[in-house]
Design a protein around this motif. Structure first.
Motif, PDB file in Angstrom:
ATOM      1  N   LEU A  34       0.811  -1.215   0.000  1.00 29.95           N
ATOM      2  CA  LEU A  34       0.000   0.000   0.000  1.00 29.95           C
ATOM      3  C   LEU A  34       0.847   1.267   0.000  1.00 29.95           C
ATOM      4  CD1 LEU A  34      -2.874  -0.967   2.476  1.00 29.95           C
ATOM      5  CD2 LEU A  34      -2.963  -0.853  -0.019  1.00 29.95           C
ATOM      6  N   VAL A  35       2.165   1.145   0.126  1.00 24.56           N
ATOM      7  CA  VAL A  35       3.048   2.315   0.118  1.00 24.56           C
ATOM      8  C   VAL A  35       3.497   2.572  -1.315  1.00 24.56           C
ATOM      9  CG1 VAL A  35       5.188   3.326   0.991  1.00 24.56           C
ATOM     10  CG2 VAL A  35       3.821   1.841   2.465  1.00 24.56           C
ATOM     11  N   LYS A  36       3.103   3.713  -1.847  1.00 23.32           N
ATOM     12  CA  LYS A  36       3.420   4.051  -3.226  1.00 23.32           C
ATOM     13  C   LYS A  36       4.886   4.420  -3.352  1.00 23.32           C
ATOM     14  CE  LYS A  36       1.997   7.125  -7.008  1.00 23.32           C
ATOM     15  NZ  LYS A  36       1.092   8.213  -7.415  1.00 23.32           N
ATOM     16  N   ARG A  37       5.548   3.884  -4.358  1.00 26.89           N
ATOM     17  CA  ARG A  37       6.959   4.203  -4.594  1.00 26.89           C
ATOM     18  C   ARG A  37       7.073   5.586  -5.230  1.00 26.89           C
ATOM     19  NH1 ARG A  37      10.757   0.347  -4.009  1.00 26.89           N
ATOM     20  NH2 ARG A  37      10.009  -1.755  -3.520  1.00 26.89           N
ATOM     21  N   GLN A  38       7.911   6.431  -4.630  1.00 25.28           N
ATOM     22  CA  GLN A  38       8.109   7.788  -5.114  1.00 25.28           C
ATOM     23  C   GLN A  38       9.592   8.124  -5.107  1.00 25.28           C
ATOM     24  OE1 GLN A  38       5.222   9.481  -2.110  1.00 25.28           O
ATOM     25  NE2 GLN A  38       4.509  10.604  -3.905  1.00 25.28           N
ATOM     26  N   LYS A  39       9.904   9.307  -5.651  1.00 24.99           N
ATOM     27  CA  LYS A  39      11.301   9.744  -5.645  1.00 24.99           C
ATOM     28  C   LYS A  39      11.782  10.020  -4.233  1.00 24.99           C
ATOM     29  CE  LYS A  39      11.347  11.720 -10.321  1.00 24.99           C
ATOM     30  NZ  LYS A  39      11.550  12.950 -11.132  1.00 24.99           N
ATOM     31  N   LEU A  66       7.603   7.453   4.862  1.00 28.79           N
ATOM     32  CA  LEU A  66       6.852   6.327   4.318  1.00 28.79           C
ATOM     33  C   LEU A  66       7.830   5.230   3.923  1.00 28.79           C
ATOM     34  CD1 LEU A  66       4.341   8.350   2.083  1.00 28.79           C
ATOM     35  CD2 LEU A  66       3.967   7.450   4.379  1.00 28.79           C
ATOM     36  N   GLY A  67       8.086   4.318   4.832  1.00 28.47           N
ATOM     37  CA  GLY A  67       9.030   3.242   4.555  1.00 28.47           C
ATOM     38  C   GLY A  67       8.478   2.274   3.524  1.00 28.47           C
ATOM     39  N   ASN A 111      -4.630   8.219  12.597  1.00 26.78           N
ATOM     40  CA  ASN A 111      -5.960   7.675  12.353  1.00 26.78           C
ATOM     41  C   ASN A 111      -6.355   7.783  10.882  1.00 26.78           C
ATOM     42  OD1 ASN A 111      -6.103   7.125  15.052  1.00 26.78           O
ATOM     43  ND2 ASN A 111      -7.641   8.663  15.544  1.00 26.78           N
ATOM     44  N   CYS A 112      -5.907   8.844  10.217  1.00 26.45           N
ATOM     45  CA  CYS A 112      -6.184   8.977   8.777  1.00 26.45           C
ATOM     46  C   CYS A 112      -5.489   7.875   7.985  1.00 26.45           C
ATOM     47  CB  CYS A 112      -5.743  10.349   8.282  1.00 26.45           C
ATOM     48  SG  CYS A 112      -6.792  11.713   8.840  1.00 26.45           S
ATOM     49  N   ILE A 113      -4.267   7.548   8.355  1.00 24.17           N
ATOM     50  CA  ILE A 113      -3.550   6.473   7.667  1.00 24.17           C
ATOM     51  C   ILE A 113      -4.259   5.145   7.894  1.00 24.17           C
ATOM     52  CG2 ILE A 113      -1.403   5.143   7.690  1.00 24.17           C
ATOM     53  CD1 ILE A 113       0.086   7.751   8.182  1.00 24.17           C
ATOM     54  N   VAL A 114      -4.726   4.913   9.126  1.00 22.23           N
ATOM     55  CA  VAL A 114      -5.479   3.684   9.405  1.00 22.23           C
ATOM     56  C   VAL A 114      -6.741   3.625   8.552  1.00 22.23           C
ATOM     57  CG1 VAL A 114      -6.780   2.455  11.180  1.00 22.23           C
ATOM     58  CG2 VAL A 114      -4.553   3.444  11.739  1.00 22.23           C
ATOM     59  N   ALA A 115      -7.411   4.764   8.386  1.00 21.97           N
ATOM     60  CA  ALA A 115      -8.625   4.797   7.559  1.00 21.97           C
ATOM     61  C   ALA A 115      -8.306   4.477   6.104  1.00 21.97           C
ATOM     62  CB  ALA A 115      -9.287   6.171   7.670  1.00 21.97           C
ATOM     63  N   LEU A 116      -7.230   5.060   5.575  1.00 24.18           N
ATOM     64  CA  LEU A 116      -6.840   4.790   4.188  1.00 24.18           C
ATOM     65  C   LEU A 116      -6.487   3.319   3.993  1.00 24.18           C
ATOM     66  CD1 LEU A 116      -4.651   7.959   3.522  1.00 24.18           C
ATOM     67  CD2 LEU A 116      -6.857   7.447   2.464  1.00 24.18           C
ATOM     68  N   VAL A 117      -5.769   2.749   4.959  1.00 24.22           N
ATOM     69  CA  VAL A 117      -5.377   1.341   4.862  1.00 24.22           C
ATOM     70  C   VAL A 117      -6.604   0.442   4.932  1.00 24.22           C
ATOM     71  CG1 VAL A 117      -4.137  -0.500   6.061  1.00 24.22           C
ATOM     72  CG2 VAL A 117      -3.052   1.719   5.755  1.00 24.22           C
ATOM     73  N   LEU A 134      -0.870   4.791  -0.132  1.00 31.59           N
ATOM     74  CA  LEU A 134      -0.367   5.799   0.799  1.00 31.59           C
ATOM     75  C   LEU A 134       0.759   6.588   0.146  1.00 31.59           C
ATOM     76  CD1 LEU A 134      -0.234   3.676   4.080  1.00 31.59           C
ATOM     77  CD2 LEU A 134      -2.004   5.284   3.381  1.00 31.59           C
ATOM     78  N   PHE A 135       0.556   7.888  -0.010  1.00 30.72           N
ATOM     79  CA  PHE A 135       1.607   8.813  -0.410  1.00 30.72           C
ATOM     80  C   PHE A 135       1.226  10.170   0.157  1.00 30.72           C
ATOM     81  CE2 PHE A 135      -1.539   8.355  -3.667  1.00 30.72           C
ATOM     82  CZ  PHE A 135      -1.749   9.606  -4.222  1.00 30.72           C
TER      83      PHE A 135
END
Length: 271
Positions: free
Chosen positions: A156-161, A175-176, A217-223, A229-230
């Protein structure tokens, strides 16, 4: 009598059905035929049967030139060169630390790979080996100060620069790629560190703690709703949650409301 919270149903606007550009994914289940072209090479998560390339796991098909592999939707983290990871020390050994990075095996951090206090450049001595627990000990998060750790699925962690983000709400996130997310207050003035491991134990202001708790809590909601996640998705979800109290964000109906709003804003952003 205990207090009872009731929420009336609300009319929501229709969610755009168009997917963001580049978001189309080729999803497969075990046993699905990926291709019958014999010119492709078999990668992880696939096998060949009757001249067909077939998926062995459920996931997303990824193609690199002629190499085809399937990235599992739910799996332990597999490290790649250049990944940003957040790790926790699990054991202090001779000239090395064992680190939990959410992968199949524990990772290793060598004593020779860390920065000495003051940024001193020299060979590591026996005194440094005896002082390893002064640098890092069991339970420590590597080179991180005060904050909150959230563990999610690595897929769920989007790869970014960059995976280090200072959000305008007053907090920062790391964001590991391994699914460990670190949320901490943004420093007012970033000073150049000379090296070594220093722990900031100053009390975190209540306002910063509230921002960190809301982001968590927002990250938990997105997951919960399987959203990538980005920085942008987290910020949009944070802004959508502002009308609600922090504790209410984890209520299922509130989760759905703020995630739908964040998803719609992402769709509008992509056009």
């Amino acid at each position: 009598m205990a207090a009872v919270t009731m929420r009336l149903p609300q009319v929501r606007g229709p969610l755009g059905v168009s997917a963001p550009r580049g978001a189309e994914k080729h999803l497969v289940a075990p046993g699905d035929t990926i291709t019958t072209d014999t010119g492709y090479m078999r990668g992880h998560g696939t096998y060949v049967e009757d001249d067909k390339l077939i998926a062995s796991v459920a996931g997303v098909v990824e193609r690199v030139n002629k190499l085809v592999c399937v990235r599992a939707l739910k799996a332990r983290y597999n490290g790649e060169v250049g990944d940003i990871v957040v790790g926790r020390i699990t054991e202090v050994q001779q000239k090395r630390w064992k680190v939990e990075t959410n992968s199949r095996l524990d990772s290793v951090l060598l004593l020779s790979s860390i920065n000495l206090p003051g940024g001193e450049l020299r060979r590591r001595s026996a005194e440094d080996e005896l002082a390893m627990r002064d640098y890092l000990q069991e339970g420590d998060l590597i080179s991180l100060a005060q904050g909150v750790l959230v563990q999610v699925s690595p897929s769920l962690v989007k790869r970014q620069k960059t995976h280090f983000h200072d959000l305008p709400c007053g907090a920062s996130v790391i964001l590991g790629n391994n699914g460990f997310i670190w949320i901490y207050p943004t420093a007012e003035q970033k000073e150049e560190e000379a090296g070594g491991f220093t722990t900031n134990l100053e009390p975190v202001p209540l306002s910063d703690r509230e921002v960190i708790s809301r982001l968590r809590n927002c990250i938990v909601a997105l997951v919960t709703h399987k959203m990538m996640l980005f920085d942008t998705s987290i910020l949009y979800c944070y802004e959508a949650s502002l009308p609600h109290q922090i504790k209410d964000i984890l209520k299922p109906e509130v989760m759905e409301e703020i995630v739908l709003e964040a998803r719609q804003r992402l769709l509008d952003l992509e056009g």
